[in-house]
Design a protein around this motif. Structure first.
Motif, PDB file in Angstrom:
ATOM      1  N   GLN A 117     -62.374 -40.080  -1.112  1.00 18.16           N
ATOM      2  CA  GLN A 117     -62.795 -39.142  -0.080  1.00 18.16           C
ATOM      3  C   GLN A 117     -63.241 -39.954   1.133  1.00 18.16           C
ATOM      4  O   GLN A 117     -64.200 -40.728   1.049  1.00 18.16           O
ATOM      5  CB  GLN A 117     -63.948 -38.269  -0.577  1.00 18.16           C
ATOM      6  N   GLU A 161     -63.972 -40.176   5.432  1.00 22.86           N
ATOM      7  CA  GLU A 161     -64.172 -39.615   6.769  1.00 22.86           C
ATOM      8  C   GLU A 161     -63.768 -40.692   7.766  1.00 22.86           C
ATOM      9  O   GLU A 161     -64.318 -41.795   7.757  1.00 22.86           O
ATOM     10  CB  GLU A 161     -65.632 -39.205   6.985  1.00 22.86           C
ATOM     11  N   GLU A 203     -62.384 -41.789  11.934  1.00 24.93           N
ATOM     12  CA  GLU A 203     -62.413 -41.431  13.336  1.00 24.93           C
ATOM     13  C   GLU A 203     -61.434 -42.284  14.120  1.00 24.93           C
ATOM     14  O   GLU A 203     -61.209 -43.450  13.794  1.00 24.93           O
ATOM     15  CB  GLU A 203     -63.826 -41.608  13.916  1.00 24.93           C
ATOM     16  N   SER A 225     -61.970 -36.797  14.716  1.00 23.81           N
ATOM     17  CA  SER A 225     -62.500 -37.121  13.392  1.00 23.81           C
ATOM     18  C   SER A 225     -61.690 -36.327  12.383  1.00 23.81           C
ATOM     19  O   SER A 225     -61.280 -35.195  12.648  1.00 23.81           O
ATOM     20  CB  SER A 225     -63.981 -36.780  13.276  1.00 23.81           C
ATOM     21  N   SER A 270     -60.836 -35.792   7.885  1.00 25.55           N
ATOM     22  CA  SER A 270     -61.151 -36.087   6.495  1.00 25.55           C
ATOM     23  C   SER A 270     -59.862 -36.375   5.745  1.00 25.55           C
ATOM     24  O   SER A 270     -58.901 -35.593   5.827  1.00 25.55           O
ATOM     25  CB  SER A 270     -61.868 -34.901   5.844  1.00 25.55           C
ATOM     26  N   GLU A 319     -58.157 -37.419   1.878  1.00 27.45           N
ATOM     27  CA  GLU A 319     -58.322 -37.507   0.435  1.00 27.45           C
ATOM     28  C   GLU A 319     -57.067 -38.142  -0.143  1.00 27.45           C
ATOM     29  O   GLU A 319     -55.956 -37.683   0.123  1.00 27.45           O
ATOM     30  CB  GLU A 319     -58.535 -36.125  -0.171  1.00 27.45           C
ATOM     31  N   SER A 364     -55.067 -34.486   4.313  1.00 30.35           N
ATOM     32  CA  SER A 364     -55.948 -34.640   5.470  1.00 30.35           C
ATOM     33  C   SER A 364     -56.343 -33.272   6.010  1.00 30.35           C
ATOM     34  O   SER A 364     -55.616 -32.291   5.869  1.00 30.35           O
ATOM     35  CB  SER A 364     -55.261 -35.453   6.574  1.00 30.35           C
ATOM     36  N   GLY A 416     -58.269 -31.756   9.634  1.00 25.28           N
ATOM     37  CA  GLY A 416     -58.872 -32.055  10.926  1.00 25.28           C
ATOM     38  C   GLY A 416     -58.505 -31.009  11.953  1.00 25.28           C
ATOM     39  O   GLY A 416     -57.789 -30.043  11.666  1.00 25.28           O
ATOM     40  N   TYR A 448     -58.897 -25.413  11.392  1.00 20.09           N
ATOM     41  CA  TYR A 448     -58.467 -26.763  11.035  1.00 20.09           C
ATOM     42  C   TYR A 448     -56.998 -26.774  10.619  1.00 20.09           C
ATOM     43  O   TYR A 448     -56.415 -25.745  10.267  1.00 20.09           O
ATOM     44  CB  TYR A 448     -59.327 -27.324   9.897  1.00 20.09           C
TER      45      TYR A 448
END
Length: 372
Positions: free
Chosen positions: A229, A231, A233, A238, A240, A242, A266, A268, A301
């Motif tokens: 997992q 995070e 940028e 930004s 996320s 996985e 992903s 975002g 998102y």
């Protein structure tokens, strides 16, 4: 445990043969049922959403279909699970049902042919004539859906007839498993006979099986709680990520094959449109081509998912990660790139997964990973 159960006795009267009947029990939420893959085999406790009682095999032993997969269950375990909503004394003995084989004719044949067509096993017309196509369809059905010890002879006995009719009536052709825990005793009953590889190394509470018999595809996944997992940028964005590992199950000739994969997900504000990744482990660099990408809108998102197929170099990359402990990874999107770090400790099953895949000879024909 079970909020609501609906039980209904269904009967189909066929000309010149006994009445075909089965009892349908529909679970609104999954309940536990004790059953086995063999009449006297080790007892499994499985969660069941839909249960079909197919018939009596021997005194006190029933053939059942739990979410489309055949098992054996004792009378006491069924009574406990159903809490008296079904009169088990009305269930027919499968040995009393007339078998059908090549050369048989009549409406009994036609009804079973219709069920096999609905389930996707017979590509023919239901003409009531038990020919070679029907024999082959019955044999495939027996191989895939009846218990592992069952004889694949292409003869439609009572168990074959009742199971086909029940599943066709219940599912209208769709038989699926979703997130079924894989125990050493279970050993993939839906797909075991058609896999050329030994997957016993991929058993444990951390593994789950999903399979759709209509598409003939599925996957064996590791618990998502142990996925990477991340995070990340890049500039003003930004996102996320996985990353998880698992096996994809897909057709191969007349059977199935298992391919080790990395799944990249992903989430975002904008799609990264991932097309490649670079992984550096110690002094080694691995280039990864990401080709199987799809996207979806989830509220405000954007979700994107991709599958990275692993061959010998891909599995070698996982071995190197295990040896080194950490890796640097650059995820390259269409407009931005994200630098992340991976730790082997984040996925406890990584060692077992990699070792089992290599020992079983699992590898993609086209490796998405190349080592520089």
């Amino acid at each position: 445990m079970i909020k609501r159960m609906i039980a209904a006795a269904l009967a189909i009267i066929l000309a010149a043969c006994p009445a075909l009947a089965w009892t349908r029990v529909e679970y609104e939420n999954a309940g536990l049922l004790e059953c086995a893959l063999e009449p006297d085999g080790q007892i499994l406790s499985i969660g069941v959403k839909r249960l079909d009682i197919i018939g009596i095999v021997n005194e006190g032993i029933y053939l059942i279909a739990a979410d489309g997969i055949a098992y054996y269950a004792s009378e006491s375990s069924l009574e406990q699970a159903l809490e008296g909503t079904v009169d088990l004394s009305q269930i027919e003995r499968l040995s009393d049902v007339e078998s059908m084989q090549r050369g048989s004719r009549g409406t009994q044949v036609q009804d079973v042919q219709s069920a096999l067509i609905a389930l996707g096993y017979l590509n023919d017309v239901a003409d009531g004539s038990y020919g070679l196509n029907t024999v082959n369809a019955v044999r495939t059905f027996q191989r895939q859906l009846l218990p592992l010890s069952y004889n694949e002879d292409g003869i439609a006995d009572g168990a074959t007839q009742y199971l086909a009719l029940a599943l066709a009536n219940e599912s209208e052709g769709e038989i699926t498993l979703e997130g079924v825990p894989v125990t050493p005793e279970l050993k993939y009953p839906a797909i075991a006979r058609r896999l050329a590889s030994d997957l016993t190394g991929f058993c444990g509470e951390e593994y789950t099986l999903s399979y759709d018999s209509m598409e003939d595809k599925g996957s064996i996944d590791i618990d998502q709680s142990t996925a990477w997992q991340i995070e990340a940028e890049a500039e003003i964005d930004s996102i996320s990520f996985e990353l998880s590992i698992g096996l994809e199950i897909e057709p191969s000739g007349e059977g199935l094959r298992a391919i080790p994969v990395i799944k990249l997900y992903s989430l975002g504000a904008r799609r990264p449109y991932v097309h490649s990744c670079i992984v550096r482990i110690g002094e080694s660099r691995y280039d990864i081509a990401v080709e199987e990408t799809s996207g979806d809108i989830q509220g405000k998102y954007v979700a994107e998912s991709a599958i990275i197929r692993l061959g010998s170099e891909g599995l070698g990359m996982l071995e190197a990660l295990l040896d080194n402990g950490t890796a640097q990874m650059r995820i390259e999107g269409k407009y931005r790139q994200f630098d992340v770090q991976l730790s082997a400790n984040d996925i406890p099953a990584l060692d077992n997964f990699t070792t089992s895949a290599i020992s079983a000879g699992l590898a993609a024909d086209v490796d998405a990973v190349s080592k520089r």
